[in-house]
Design an enzyme around this catalytic site. Structure first.
Site, PDB file in Angstrom:
ATOM      1  N   GLU A  32       0.838  -1.807   0.310  1.00 44.09           N
ATOM      2  CA  GLU A  32      -0.117  -0.256  -0.225  1.00 44.09           C
ATOM      3  C   GLU A  32       0.964   1.324  -0.010  1.00 44.09           C
ATOM      4  O   GLU A  32       1.594   1.286   0.177  1.00 44.09           O
ATOM      5  CB  GLU A  32      -0.976  -0.329   0.937  1.00 44.09           C
ATOM      6  CG  GLU A  32      -2.048   0.121   1.167  1.00 44.09           C
ATOM      7  CD  GLU A  32      -3.192  -0.453  -0.176  1.00 44.09           C
ATOM      8  OE1 GLU A  32      -3.135   0.123  -1.124  1.00 44.09           O
ATOM      9  OE2 GLU A  32      -3.618  -2.042   0.551  1.00 44.09           O
ATOM     10  N   HIS A  33       0.080   2.126  -0.939  1.00 43.14           N
ATOM     11  CA  HIS A  33       0.877   4.093  -1.213  1.00 43.14           C
ATOM     12  C   HIS A  33       2.848   2.816  -1.765  1.00 43.14           C
ATOM     13  O   HIS A  33       3.673   3.794  -1.515  1.00 43.14           O
ATOM     14  CB  HIS A  33       1.316   4.128   0.337  1.00 43.14           C
ATOM     15  CG  HIS A  33       0.149   4.421   0.756  1.00 43.14           C
ATOM     16  ND1 HIS A  33      -0.354   6.200   0.041  1.00 43.14           N
ATOM     17  CD2 HIS A  33      -0.669   4.256   2.009  1.00 43.14           C
ATOM     18  CE1 HIS A  33      -1.810   6.129   0.925  1.00 43.14           C
ATOM     19  NE2 HIS A  33      -2.370   5.600   1.836  1.00 43.14           N
ATOM     20  N   GLY A 121     -13.721   0.017  -3.121  1.00 43.08           N
ATOM     21  CA  GLY A 121     -12.114  -0.390  -2.761  1.00 43.08           C
ATOM     22  C   GLY A 121     -11.524  -1.194  -4.006  1.00 43.08           C
ATOM     23  O   GLY A 121     -10.632  -2.039  -3.667  1.00 43.08           O
ATOM     24  N   SER A 123     -12.565  -1.470  -7.335  1.00 43.47           N
ATOM     25  CA  SER A 123     -12.259  -0.978  -8.957  1.00 43.47           C
ATOM     26  C   SER A 123     -14.051  -1.610  -9.767  1.00 43.47           C
ATOM     27  O   SER A 123     -13.090  -2.028 -10.380  1.00 43.47           O
ATOM     28  CB  SER A 123     -11.012  -1.276  -9.008  1.00 43.47           C
ATOM     29  OG  SER A 123     -10.564  -0.366  -9.621  1.00 43.47           O
ATOM     30  N   SER A 125     -14.976   0.623 -11.295  1.00 46.09           N
ATOM     31  CA  SER A 125     -14.652   1.378 -12.722  1.00 46.09           C
ATOM     32  C   SER A 125     -13.627   0.481 -13.266  1.00 46.09           C
ATOM     33  O   SER A 125     -13.859   0.768 -15.007  1.00 46.09           O
ATOM     34  CB  SER A 125     -13.925   2.366 -12.676  1.00 46.09           C
ATOM     35  OG  SER A 125     -12.793   2.469 -11.415  1.00 46.09           O
ATOM     36  N   GLU A 157      -9.680   7.301 -17.124  1.00 46.99           N
ATOM     37  CA  GLU A 157     -10.341   7.404 -15.976  1.00 46.99           C
ATOM     38  C   GLU A 157      -8.992   8.700 -16.370  1.00 46.99           C
ATOM     39  O   GLU A 157      -9.906  10.193 -15.423  1.00 46.99           O
ATOM     40  CB  GLU A 157      -9.182   7.204 -15.356  1.00 46.99           C
ATOM     41  CG  GLU A 157      -9.230   5.219 -14.644  1.00 46.99           C
ATOM     42  CD  GLU A 157     -10.553   4.954 -13.818  1.00 46.99           C
ATOM     43  OE1 GLU A 157     -10.989   5.451 -12.613  1.00 46.99           O
ATOM     44  OE2 GLU A 157     -11.591   3.717 -13.549  1.00 46.99           O
ATOM     45  N   ASP A 169      -5.141  -1.340 -10.783  1.00 49.38           N
ATOM     46  CA  ASP A 169      -6.763  -1.715 -10.710  1.00 49.38           C
ATOM     47  C   ASP A 169      -7.273  -2.004 -12.545  1.00 49.38           C
ATOM     48  O   ASP A 169      -7.408  -3.279 -12.147  1.00 49.38           O
ATOM     49  CB  ASP A 169      -7.332  -0.893 -10.826  1.00 49.38           C
ATOM     50  CG  ASP A 169      -7.486  -0.049  -9.090  1.00 49.38           C
ATOM     51  OD1 ASP A 169      -6.937  -0.905  -8.733  1.00 49.38           O
ATOM     52  OD2 ASP A 169      -7.995   0.569  -8.697  1.00 49.38           O
ATOM     53  N   TYR A 221      -2.670  13.088   0.982  1.00 50.29           N
ATOM     54  CA  TYR A 221      -1.883  12.004   0.916  1.00 50.29           C
ATOM     55  C   TYR A 221      -0.856  12.652  -0.485  1.00 50.29           C
ATOM     56  O   TYR A 221      -0.269  12.721  -1.161  1.00 50.29           O
ATOM     57  CB  TYR A 221      -2.846  11.708  -1.374  1.00 50.29           C
ATOM     58  CG  TYR A 221      -3.703  10.525  -0.574  1.00 50.29           C
ATOM     59  CD1 TYR A 221      -3.462   9.122  -0.126  1.00 50.29           C
ATOM     60  CD2 TYR A 221      -5.537  10.794  -0.384  1.00 50.29           C
ATOM     61  CE1 TYR A 221      -4.995   8.222   0.560  1.00 50.29           C
ATOM     62  CE2 TYR A 221      -6.376  10.746  -0.045  1.00 50.29           C
ATOM     63  CZ  TYR A 221      -6.273   9.041   0.032  1.00 50.29           C
ATOM     64  OH  TYR A 221      -7.350   8.448   0.432  1.00 50.29           O
TER      65      TYR A 221
HETATM   66  P1  ADP Z   1     -14.433   1.867  -7.771  1.00 43.16           P
HETATM   67  O1  ADP Z   1     -13.726   2.476  -6.731  1.00 43.16           O
HETATM   68  O2  ADP Z   1     -15.494   1.129  -7.116  1.00 43.16           O
HETATM   69  O3  ADP Z   1     -13.648   1.890  -9.155  1.00 43.16           O
HETATM   70  P2  ADP Z   1     -15.287   4.384  -8.748  1.00 43.16           P
HETATM   71  O4  ADP Z   1     -15.515   5.384  -8.036  1.00 43.16           O
HETATM   72  O5  ADP Z   1     -13.926   3.942  -9.504  1.00 43.16           O
HETATM   73  O6  ADP Z   1     -15.535   3.462  -7.760  1.00 43.16           O
HETATM   74  O7  ADP Z   1     -15.995   4.186 -10.123  1.00 43.16           O
HETATM   75  C1  ADP Z   1     -17.481   3.838  -9.687  1.00 43.16           C
HETATM   76  C2  ADP Z   1     -18.092   4.386 -11.069  1.00 43.16           C
HETATM   77  O8  ADP Z   1     -18.293   3.701 -11.937  1.00 43.16           O
HETATM   78  C3  ADP Z   1     -19.802   4.686 -10.615  1.00 43.16           C
HETATM   79  O9  ADP Z   1     -19.807   6.084 -10.546  1.00 43.16           O
HETATM   80  C4  ADP Z   1     -19.838   4.423 -12.181  1.00 43.16           C
HETATM   81  O10 ADP Z   1     -19.623   5.474 -12.907  1.00 43.16           O
HETATM   82  C5  ADP Z   1     -19.245   3.471 -12.899  1.00 43.16           C
HETATM   83  N1  ADP Z   1     -19.683   1.968 -12.500  1.00 43.16           N
HETATM   84  C6  ADP Z   1     -19.351   1.034 -11.787  1.00 43.16           C
HETATM   85  N2  ADP Z   1     -20.357   0.269 -11.688  1.00 43.16           N
HETATM   86  C7  ADP Z   1     -21.343  -0.287 -12.340  1.00 43.16           C
HETATM   87  C8  ADP Z   1     -22.529   0.102 -12.806  1.00 43.16           C
HETATM   88  N3  ADP Z   1     -22.747  -1.758 -12.120  1.00 43.16           N
HETATM   89  N4  ADP Z   1     -23.473  -0.220 -13.960  1.00 43.16           N
HETATM   90  C9  ADP Z   1     -22.613   1.044 -14.344  1.00 43.16           C
HETATM   91  N5  ADP Z   1     -21.786   1.996 -13.605  1.00 43.16           N
HETATM   92  C10 ADP Z   1     -20.854   1.450 -12.646  1.00 43.16           C
HETATM   93 MG    MG Z   2     -12.723   3.677  -9.552  1.00 49.24          MG
END
Ligand code: ADP
Ligand code: MG
Length: 383
Positions: A32-33, A121, A123, A125, A157, A169, A221
């Site tokens: 981590e970090h 956490g 991921s 996205s 991203e 990720d 951070y």
């Molecule tokens: P994480 O840590 O889970 O990656 P983020 O904030 O980086 O969180 O990403 C979350 C974003 O990704 C949501 O706000 C949405 O825009 C998109 N997303 C994630 N899962 C879904 C899903 N199942 N359906 C639609 N969009 C999603």
């Molecule tokens: Mg994310």
């Protein structure tokens, strides 16, 4: 993953059927970090992810239905065609990043759904990005290598979602392999698979989500990064080969202790220790020594809490409960100040740990932690 629902929704919106592609979320066992200090991370893909049904539609437009959000977006493939919905920008960004790299794609219809909890956490996205990066690469026979698929997600991203993330990720989501974690060297980008199969050794891996996220006024951070840079500068005066804290040793840190602040010294002590802990965990896994893995996880938590100071009372409480329940290893996962702990627990202690953690956490904080069981699984693929 509910592919039947995706099939139904796809048919409902687009009147036909397509092909299914999936990509997972990820955990990071330790490290981590370390990424911005040129060190190692040790992630693995998990059994929660995104699934998309996709079919070319013969136009130059992309039509997307989000099953989970029950929302629809439609956009073209040019830079000025960005959709307004945040979730759709992840898919638009992937399309744009492919085109920027010379890949020619065309319009498609898609319905997608996922079971990675958003923002916990793991991921979600990256799972979303790598699902589409991998699918479009296959559908259009673009021949983009897997590392570049991860970079396409990362650039998405950066350029379309306003998140300045590292590569871990997307890397984990693309390269994941069941029963294995990946030690990624964040400087050279070399990586190696190590066996990690807790279930067949009598263990389980479970995340406890504190469901808190402390918003902090200053930027902790950036402050941590500045501390690391100051210590590197001090050490490099005597050891010019030290480019990142990853190159430094505890002895080097002792040499400069009169020239740096006590706080900077503690920050660096965590990072130097963490680099070594990742290597220790990899060695331990080659011997199936899960006990040592767990000890290093606790040491990481301790370091994140006391030296790096990125924990919070809720996470320290979850860690304390884990210790008291005889959990083999437990630590904060992610940047800190909220989110989850990751726990390696003997299967026969699991039920007691979970019920104790729920009760004790709820009686102090007024809500239960969320529980996410995870199994290390394969990366981006066609179903
Ligand atoms: P994480 O840590 O889970 O990656 P983020 O904030 O980086 O969180 O990403 C979350 C974003 O990704 C949501 O706000 C949405 O825009 C998109 N997303 C994630 N899962 C879904 C899903 N199942 N359906 C639609 N969009 C999603
Ligand atoms: Mg994310």
């Amino acid at each position: 993953m509910n592919t039947k629902l995706i099939n139904e929704k796809f048919a409902e919106h687009f009147g036909s059927s397509g092909e299914l592609y999936a990509s997972p979320g990820r955990i990071n066992l330790i490290g981590e970090h370390t990424d911005y200090n040129g060190g190692f991370v040790f992630p693995g893909a998990i059994d929660k992810g995104m699934v998309a049904e996709i079919r070319l539609n013969g136009t130059d437009r992309v039509r997307v239905y989000s099953v989970d959000l029950d929302d629809y977006a439609e956009f073209g493939l040019r830079e000025q065609d960005a959709p307004s919905q945040g979730w759709a920008r992840y898919i638009f960004g992937v399309c744009r990043e492919i085109e920027k790299r010379g890949g020619r794609i065309a319009g498609f219809d898609t319905a997608f759904s996922g079971d990675v909890p958003l923002g916990a956490g793991m991921s979600s996205s990256a799972a979303l990005e790598s699902t589409f990066a991998n699918a479009l690469n296959e559908i259009f026979s673009l021949g983009i290598d897997r590392f570049e698929l991860a970079r396409i997600g990362q650039s998405t991203e950066h350029n379309y979602c306003g998140v300045n993330c590292g590569i871990m990720d997307q890397f984990a989501s693309v390269f994941g392999k069941a029963g294995h974690l990946m030690r990624l060297d964040c400087r050279s980008m070399e990586f190696r698979y190590f066996p990690f199969d807790p279930e067949s050794h009598g263990y389980r891996l479970v995340l406890l989500d504190s469901v808190v996220k402390h918003e902090l006024v200053d930027s902790p951070y950036n402050k941590r990064r500045e501390s690391c840079e100051r210590v590197v500068a001090a050490i490099a005066k005597r050891h010019p080969e030290v480019e990142f804290l990853r190159d430094a040793t505890m002895e080097m840190l002792d040499e400069v202790s009169g020239e740096i602040s006590e706080e900077d010294r503690r920050r660096a002590r965590f990072v130097i220790g963490e680099t070594q802990r990742v290597l220790d965990v990899c060695d331990a896994l080659e011997r199936d020594d899960y006990q040592t893995v767990g000890e290093r996880m606790y040491q990481t938590h301790e370091g994140l809490s006391k030296d790096y100071e990125v924990s919070c009372e809720e996470l320290d409480h979850l860690n304390e409960i884990a210790r008291e329940c005889g959990v083999t290893g437990s630590r904060i996962m992610g940047g800190g100040f909220g989110g989850c702990t990751i726990n390696l627990v003997k299967a026969d202690l699991y039920d007691n740990f979970i019920s104790t953690a729920k009760d004790r956490f709820a009686s102090r904080w007024g809500h239960q932690p969320k529980v996410y069981d995870v199994v290390i699984s394969d990366g981006a693929r066609k179903l």
